[in-house]
Design a protein around this motif. Sequence first.
Motif, PDB file in Angstrom:
ATOM      1  N   ARG A  28      21.272 -63.113 -60.239  1.00 37.06           N
ATOM      2  CA  ARG A  28      22.089 -63.361 -58.935  1.00 37.06           C
ATOM      3  C   ARG A  28      23.582 -62.686 -59.258  1.00 37.06           C
ATOM      4  O   ARG A  28      24.030 -62.570 -60.475  1.00 37.06           O
ATOM      5  CB  ARG A  28      22.219 -64.862 -58.777  1.00 37.06           C
ATOM      6  CG  ARG A  28      20.716 -65.644 -58.401  1.00 37.06           C
ATOM      7  CD  ARG A  28      20.341 -65.324 -57.101  1.00 37.06           C
ATOM      8  NE  ARG A  28      21.018 -66.147 -56.238  1.00 37.06           N
ATOM      9  CZ  ARG A  28      20.902 -65.891 -54.727  1.00 37.06           C
ATOM     10  NH1 ARG A  28      19.997 -65.053 -54.567  1.00 37.06           N
ATOM     11  NH2 ARG A  28      21.440 -66.703 -53.953  1.00 37.06           N
ATOM     12  N   TYR A  29      24.204 -62.353 -58.351  1.00 38.65           N
ATOM     13  CA  TYR A  29      25.666 -61.886 -58.300  1.00 38.65           C
ATOM     14  C   TYR A  29      26.231 -62.366 -56.986  1.00 38.65           C
ATOM     15  O   TYR A  29      25.442 -62.573 -56.139  1.00 38.65           O
ATOM     16  CB  TYR A  29      25.385 -60.225 -58.461  1.00 38.65           C
ATOM     17  CG  TYR A  29      24.872 -59.391 -57.473  1.00 38.65           C
ATOM     18  CD1 TYR A  29      25.621 -59.252 -56.424  1.00 38.65           C
ATOM     19  CD2 TYR A  29      23.240 -59.254 -57.463  1.00 38.65           C
ATOM     20  CE1 TYR A  29      24.802 -58.481 -55.330  1.00 38.65           C
ATOM     21  CE2 TYR A  29      22.788 -58.633 -56.636  1.00 38.65           C
ATOM     22  CZ  TYR A  29      23.512 -58.322 -55.548  1.00 38.65           C
ATOM     23  OH  TYR A  29      22.650 -57.583 -54.438  1.00 38.65           O
ATOM     24  N   ARG A  32      26.139 -66.249 -53.226  1.00 40.80           N
ATOM     25  CA  ARG A  32      25.542 -65.573 -54.180  1.00 40.80           C
ATOM     26  C   ARG A  32      24.146 -64.479 -53.493  1.00 40.80           C
ATOM     27  O   ARG A  32      23.782 -65.126 -52.480  1.00 40.80           O
ATOM     28  CB  ARG A  32      24.677 -66.245 -55.295  1.00 40.80           C
ATOM     29  CG  ARG A  32      25.578 -67.133 -56.180  1.00 40.80           C
ATOM     30  CD  ARG A  32      26.351 -66.252 -57.026  1.00 40.80           C
ATOM     31  NE  ARG A  32      27.208 -67.006 -58.012  1.00 40.80           N
ATOM     32  CZ  ARG A  32      28.311 -67.084 -57.858  1.00 40.80           C
ATOM     33  NH1 ARG A  32      29.085 -66.525 -56.761  1.00 40.80           N
ATOM     34  NH2 ARG A  32      29.255 -67.618 -58.653  1.00 40.80           N
ATOM     35  N   HIS A  49      32.684 -64.457 -64.724  1.00 41.24           N
ATOM     36  CA  HIS A  49      33.219 -64.630 -63.646  1.00 41.24           C
ATOM     37  C   HIS A  49      34.870 -63.908 -63.717  1.00 41.24           C
ATOM     38  O   HIS A  49      35.847 -64.747 -63.794  1.00 41.24           O
ATOM     39  CB  HIS A  49      33.587 -66.043 -63.463  1.00 41.24           C
ATOM     40  CG  HIS A  49      33.203 -66.673 -62.265  1.00 41.24           C
ATOM     41  ND1 HIS A  49      33.544 -67.799 -61.948  1.00 41.24           N
ATOM     42  CD2 HIS A  49      32.724 -66.245 -60.974  1.00 41.24           C
ATOM     43  CE1 HIS A  49      33.223 -68.208 -60.822  1.00 41.24           C
ATOM     44  NE2 HIS A  49      32.514 -67.275 -60.078  1.00 41.24           N
ATOM     45  N   LEU A  83      34.692 -62.132 -58.831  1.00 39.85           N
ATOM     46  CA  LEU A  83      33.413 -61.550 -58.744  1.00 39.85           C
ATOM     47  C   LEU A  83      32.443 -62.362 -59.788  1.00 39.85           C
ATOM     48  O   LEU A  83      33.152 -63.082 -60.668  1.00 39.85           O
ATOM     49  CB  LEU A  83      33.225 -60.046 -59.384  1.00 39.85           C
ATOM     50  CG  LEU A  83      34.274 -59.064 -58.685  1.00 39.85           C
ATOM     51  CD1 LEU A  83      34.269 -58.007 -59.461  1.00 39.85           C
ATOM     52  CD2 LEU A  83      33.845 -58.893 -57.166  1.00 39.85           C
ATOM     53  N   ALA A  84      31.141 -62.410 -59.575  1.00 37.80           N
ATOM     54  CA  ALA A  84      30.197 -63.465 -60.305  1.00 37.80           C
ATOM     55  C   ALA A  84      28.869 -62.621 -60.670  1.00 37.80           C
ATOM     56  O   ALA A  84      28.519 -61.715 -59.792  1.00 37.80           O
ATOM     57  CB  ALA A  84      29.823 -64.477 -59.084  1.00 37.80           C
ATOM     58  N   PHE A  85      28.648 -62.742 -61.936  1.00 41.20           N
ATOM     59  CA  PHE A  85      27.370 -61.834 -62.526  1.00 41.20           C
ATOM     60  C   PHE A  85      26.770 -62.971 -63.297  1.00 41.20           C
ATOM     61  O   PHE A  85      27.411 -63.181 -64.265  1.00 41.20           O
ATOM     62  CB  PHE A  85      27.956 -60.768 -63.402  1.00 41.20           C
ATOM     63  CG  PHE A  85      28.774 -59.922 -62.554  1.00 41.20           C
ATOM     64  CD1 PHE A  85      28.325 -58.872 -61.778  1.00 41.20           C
ATOM     65  CD2 PHE A  85      30.169 -59.697 -62.991  1.00 41.20           C
ATOM     66  CE1 PHE A  85      29.055 -57.901 -61.084  1.00 41.20           C
ATOM     67  CE2 PHE A  85      31.060 -58.951 -61.957  1.00 41.20           C
ATOM     68  CZ  PHE A  85      30.535 -58.013 -61.199  1.00 41.20           C
ATOM     69  N   GLU A  86      25.569 -63.428 -62.954  1.00 40.17           N
ATOM     70  CA  GLU A  86      24.769 -64.472 -63.550  1.00 40.17           C
ATOM     71  C   GLU A  86      23.982 -63.833 -64.343  1.00 40.17           C
ATOM     72  O   GLU A  86      23.063 -63.085 -63.975  1.00 40.17           O
ATOM     73  CB  GLU A  86      24.257 -65.496 -62.489  1.00 40.17           C
ATOM     74  CG  GLU A  86      25.343 -66.120 -61.635  1.00 40.17           C
ATOM     75  CD  GLU A  86      24.503 -67.135 -60.637  1.00 40.17           C
ATOM     76  OE1 GLU A  86      23.571 -67.309 -60.524  1.00 40.17           O
ATOM     77  OE2 GLU A  86      25.548 -67.695 -59.901  1.00 40.17           O
ATOM     78  N   THR A  87      23.240 -64.518 -65.362  1.00 37.21           N
ATOM     79  CA  THR A  87      22.308 -64.217 -66.297  1.00 37.21           C
ATOM     80  C   THR A  87      20.729 -64.437 -65.366  1.00 37.21           C
ATOM     81  O   THR A  87      19.868 -63.827 -66.004  1.00 37.21           O
ATOM     82  CB  THR A  87      22.168 -64.695 -67.637  1.00 37.21           C
ATOM     83  OG1 THR A  87      22.069 -66.289 -67.429  1.00 37.21           O
ATOM     84  CG2 THR A  87      23.339 -64.460 -68.356  1.00 37.21           C
ATOM     85  N   LEU A 135      27.523 -67.678 -66.403  1.00 33.48           N
ATOM     86  CA  LEU A 135      27.974 -67.046 -65.109  1.00 33.48           C
ATOM     87  C   LEU A 135      29.133 -66.209 -66.042  1.00 33.48           C
ATOM     88  O   LEU A 135      29.816 -66.773 -66.693  1.00 33.48           O
ATOM     89  CB  LEU A 135      28.552 -68.158 -64.227  1.00 33.48           C
ATOM     90  CG  LEU A 135      29.450 -67.596 -63.096  1.00 33.48           C
ATOM     91  CD1 LEU A 135      28.960 -66.557 -62.291  1.00 33.48           C
ATOM     92  CD2 LEU A 135      29.805 -68.533 -62.417  1.00 33.48           C
TER      93      LEU A 135
END
Length: 156
Positions: A109-110, A137, A85, A102-106, A83
Amino acid sequence: MVAQTEPPLPPTSTYPRMVGYLGILHPLVTVDGQRAETNFAGYYVVGFPIGLNLWKTKQIGFSMEVVPLIRAENGSSRVSNVLFHPGLLVNLGHDITFAGRLAFETSGRYGITPVLNKIVRRGQIVNYFIAMPLPVRFGNNRPLSATIGLQAGVVF
């Protein structure tokens, strides 16, 4: 010479100021439109937040956090997600900080993660904290989900 009866005052902090932190994160319950899943029931997920906070003033700052997440299931474990973040920090007083991330996942998902953080013990070198993240998410052909987590760690 007079004996000192009170601890010395801490040095005045200057800004901007940077601090680092390490922690351990336990997602507790995740809900989406179809079901509720609890960690520890059939699998175990744990995260290890690593971050830097840049405080512009005593009241406002920026944070960048990376969280590798490990999933243990059926006798094996793996890094299941990482993640990224970034977020805004707001000092609410009384050793409580709000982080709007803010969240950006490999995993694809975001979303967003509001976090309330409390310093529970101050030390000479590190401070100890607990936090409650509430990740929301979207994406990757899955329904909207929300999680309640518990995090603990050290700030240095």
